[in-house]
Design a protein around this motif. Structure first.
Motif, PDB file in Angstrom:
ATOM      1  N   MET A 108       1.027  -1.154   0.022  1.00  0.00           N
ATOM      2  CA  MET A 108       0.192   0.163   0.026  1.00  0.00           C
ATOM      3  C   MET A 108       0.931   1.236   0.148  1.00  0.00           C
ATOM      4  O   MET A 108       1.869   1.169   0.504  1.00  0.00           O
ATOM      5  CB  MET A 108      -0.910   0.046   1.166  1.00  0.00           C
ATOM      6  CG  MET A 108      -1.695   1.304   1.245  1.00  0.00           C
ATOM      7  SD  MET A 108      -2.613   1.792   2.866  1.00  0.00           S
ATOM      8  CE  MET A 108      -3.096   0.381   3.344  1.00  0.00           C
ATOM      9  N   CYS A 109       0.437   2.383  -0.745  1.00  0.00           N
ATOM     10  CA  CYS A 109       1.371   3.571  -0.622  1.00  0.00           C
ATOM     11  C   CYS A 109       0.583   4.357   0.254  1.00  0.00           C
ATOM     12  O   CYS A 109      -0.479   4.501   0.242  1.00  0.00           O
ATOM     13  CB  CYS A 109       1.087   3.912  -1.984  1.00  0.00           C
ATOM     14  SG  CYS A 109       2.001   5.855  -2.260  1.00  0.00           S
ATOM     15  N   CYS A 110       1.346   4.854   1.219  1.00  0.00           N
ATOM     16  CA  CYS A 110       0.939   5.970   2.202  1.00  0.00           C
ATOM     17  C   CYS A 110       1.102   7.297   1.702  1.00  0.00           C
ATOM     18  O   CYS A 110       2.463   7.617   1.549  1.00  0.00           O
ATOM     19  CB  CYS A 110       1.538   5.832   3.509  1.00  0.00           C
ATOM     20  SG  CYS A 110       0.997   4.057   4.173  1.00  0.00           S
ATOM     21  N   LEU A 111       0.258   8.250   1.397  1.00  0.00           N
ATOM     22  CA  LEU A 111       0.513   9.384   0.815  1.00  0.00           C
ATOM     23  C   LEU A 111       0.638  10.497   1.971  1.00  0.00           C
ATOM     24  O   LEU A 111      -0.531  11.315   2.147  1.00  0.00           O
ATOM     25  CB  LEU A 111      -0.751   9.643  -0.445  1.00  0.00           C
ATOM     26  CG  LEU A 111      -0.518   8.895  -1.355  1.00  0.00           C
ATOM     27  CD1 LEU A 111      -1.725   8.860  -2.307  1.00  0.00           C
ATOM     28  CD2 LEU A 111       0.640   8.800  -2.124  1.00  0.00           C
ATOM     29  N   PHE A 137      -2.247  -1.190  -7.475  1.00  0.00           N
ATOM     30  CA  PHE A 137      -1.572  -0.578  -6.459  1.00  0.00           C
ATOM     31  C   PHE A 137      -2.722   0.083  -5.677  1.00  0.00           C
ATOM     32  O   PHE A 137      -3.760   0.967  -5.995  1.00  0.00           O
ATOM     33  CB  PHE A 137      -0.898   0.637  -7.259  1.00  0.00           C
ATOM     34  CG  PHE A 137       0.089   1.004  -5.911  1.00  0.00           C
ATOM     35  CD1 PHE A 137       1.519   0.083  -5.875  1.00  0.00           C
ATOM     36  CD2 PHE A 137       0.202   2.352  -5.578  1.00  0.00           C
ATOM     37  CE1 PHE A 137       2.330   0.909  -4.856  1.00  0.00           C
ATOM     38  CE2 PHE A 137       0.866   2.804  -4.483  1.00  0.00           C
ATOM     39  CZ  PHE A 137       2.096   1.863  -4.200  1.00  0.00           C
ATOM     40  N   THR A 138      -2.632  -0.061  -4.301  1.00  0.00           N
ATOM     41  CA  THR A 138      -3.562   0.465  -3.434  1.00  0.00           C
ATOM     42  C   THR A 138      -3.074   1.883  -2.921  1.00  0.00           C
ATOM     43  O   THR A 138      -1.841   2.040  -2.551  1.00  0.00           O
ATOM     44  CB  THR A 138      -3.647  -0.537  -2.009  1.00  0.00           C
ATOM     45  OG1 THR A 138      -4.267  -1.725  -2.450  1.00  0.00           O
ATOM     46  CG2 THR A 138      -4.872   0.132  -1.036  1.00  0.00           C
ATOM     47  N   ASN A 151      -9.382   3.350   1.550  1.00  0.00           N
ATOM     48  CA  ASN A 151      -8.338   2.972   0.641  1.00  0.00           C
ATOM     49  C   ASN A 151      -8.950   2.589  -0.745  1.00  0.00           C
ATOM     50  O   ASN A 151     -10.158   2.119  -0.640  1.00  0.00           O
ATOM     51  CB  ASN A 151      -7.712   1.781   1.082  1.00  0.00           C
ATOM     52  CG  ASN A 151      -6.934   2.103   2.317  1.00  0.00           C
ATOM     53  OD1 ASN A 151      -6.439   3.295   2.691  1.00  0.00           O
ATOM     54  ND2 ASN A 151      -6.519   1.069   3.155  1.00  0.00           N
ATOM     55  N   PHE A 152      -8.158   3.098  -1.757  1.00  0.00           N
ATOM     56  CA  PHE A 152      -8.851   2.636  -3.131  1.00  0.00           C
ATOM     57  C   PHE A 152      -7.508   2.163  -4.092  1.00  0.00           C
ATOM     58  O   PHE A 152      -6.390   2.514  -3.536  1.00  0.00           O
ATOM     59  CB  PHE A 152      -9.391   3.709  -3.886  1.00  0.00           C
ATOM     60  CG  PHE A 152      -8.857   4.987  -3.979  1.00  0.00           C
ATOM     61  CD1 PHE A 152      -7.920   5.364  -5.005  1.00  0.00           C
ATOM     62  CD2 PHE A 152      -8.904   5.779  -2.865  1.00  0.00           C
ATOM     63  CE1 PHE A 152      -7.321   6.740  -4.982  1.00  0.00           C
ATOM     64  CE2 PHE A 152      -8.230   7.062  -2.521  1.00  0.00           C
ATOM     65  CZ  PHE A 152      -7.540   7.321  -4.010  1.00  0.00           C
ATOM     66  N   PHE A 191      -9.573   4.478  -9.195  1.00  0.00           N
ATOM     67  CA  PHE A 191      -9.399   6.019  -9.490  1.00  0.00           C
ATOM     68  C   PHE A 191      -9.639   6.343 -10.850  1.00  0.00           C
ATOM     69  O   PHE A 191     -10.495   7.037 -11.003  1.00  0.00           O
ATOM     70  CB  PHE A 191      -8.175   6.372  -8.710  1.00  0.00           C
ATOM     71  CG  PHE A 191      -8.120   8.076  -9.114  1.00  0.00           C
ATOM     72  CD1 PHE A 191      -8.861   8.807  -8.261  1.00  0.00           C
ATOM     73  CD2 PHE A 191      -6.975   8.595  -9.865  1.00  0.00           C
ATOM     74  CE1 PHE A 191      -8.562  10.189  -8.329  1.00  0.00           C
ATOM     75  CE2 PHE A 191      -7.007   9.750 -10.146  1.00  0.00           C
ATOM     76  CZ  PHE A 191      -7.564  10.595  -9.674  1.00  0.00           C
ATOM     77  N   ARG A 192      -8.863   5.498 -11.563  1.00  0.00           N
ATOM     78  CA  ARG A 192      -8.822   5.838 -13.215  1.00  0.00           C
ATOM     79  C   ARG A 192     -10.339   5.480 -13.765  1.00  0.00           C
ATOM     80  O   ARG A 192     -10.701   6.145 -14.645  1.00  0.00           O
ATOM     81  CB  ARG A 192      -7.758   4.902 -13.868  1.00  0.00           C
ATOM     82  CG  ARG A 192      -6.303   5.295 -13.677  1.00  0.00           C
ATOM     83  CD  ARG A 192      -5.903   6.576 -14.204  1.00  0.00           C
ATOM     84  NE  ARG A 192      -6.144   6.637 -15.624  1.00  0.00           N
ATOM     85  CZ  ARG A 192      -6.302   7.562 -16.231  1.00  0.00           C
ATOM     86  NH1 ARG A 192      -6.575   8.841 -15.865  1.00  0.00           N
ATOM     87  NH2 ARG A 192      -6.509   7.344 -17.677  1.00  0.00           N
ATOM     88  N   LYS A 193     -10.984   4.536 -13.368  1.00  0.00           N
ATOM     89  CA  LYS A 193     -12.117   4.028 -13.741  1.00  0.00           C
ATOM     90  C   LYS A 193     -13.279   5.019 -13.309  1.00  0.00           C
ATOM     91  O   LYS A 193     -13.993   5.558 -14.208  1.00  0.00           O
ATOM     92  CB  LYS A 193     -12.556   2.698 -13.168  1.00  0.00           C
ATOM     93  CG  LYS A 193     -13.910   2.206 -13.791  1.00  0.00           C
ATOM     94  CD  LYS A 193     -14.217   0.842 -13.102  1.00  0.00           C
ATOM     95  CE  LYS A 193     -15.696   0.273 -13.563  1.00  0.00           C
ATOM     96  NZ  LYS A 193     -16.161  -0.737 -12.746  1.00  0.00           N
ATOM     97  N   GLN A 194     -12.907   5.724 -12.183  1.00  0.00           N
ATOM     98  CA  GLN A 194     -14.149   6.485 -11.639  1.00  0.00           C
ATOM     99  C   GLN A 194     -14.033   7.880 -12.514  1.00  0.00           C
ATOM    100  O   GLN A 194     -14.844   8.567 -12.883  1.00  0.00           O
ATOM    101  CB  GLN A 194     -14.007   6.938 -10.292  1.00  0.00           C
ATOM    102  CG  GLN A 194     -14.741   7.857  -9.449  1.00  0.00           C
ATOM    103  CD  GLN A 194     -16.328   7.072  -9.714  1.00  0.00           C
ATOM    104  OE1 GLN A 194     -16.574   6.227  -9.123  1.00  0.00           O
ATOM    105  NE2 GLN A 194     -17.083   7.801 -10.513  1.00  0.00           N
TER     106      GLN A 194
END
Length: 82
Positions: free
Chosen positions: A1-4, A41-42, A54-55, A60-63
């Protein structure tokens, strides 16, 4: 998971609207300087509680594509509020 932590984490980072000023006398070049993560990638936040669920990058791209098709513009992260 990526933590932003400095990016999308609970609205700490707001992206600006992209604007381009053109010059009719000079040709303009655009070059991408980043790569997108894999669609599996989460994306999430290390700050708790998080305002966003989390997504995956694929979600995201689909939305984004659905929003542009249905309403004509990208809504963005507000679609992923918890």
């Amino acid at each position: 998971m990526c933590c932003l932590s400095q990016a999308w984490s609970n609205d700490l980072y707001k992206s600006v609207e992209h604007r381009v000023m053109t010059n009719g006398k000079v040709e303009r070049y655009s070059i991408a300087y980043f790569l997108c993560p894999s669609y599996e990638f989460t994306i999430g936040s290390y700050r708790k509680p998080s305002r966003y669920r989390n997504f995956t990058f694929g979600e995201f791209r689909k939305q984004v594509q659905e929003d542009v098709k249905k309403i004509g513009y990208k809504v963005g992260l507000s679609r992923f509020l918890a």
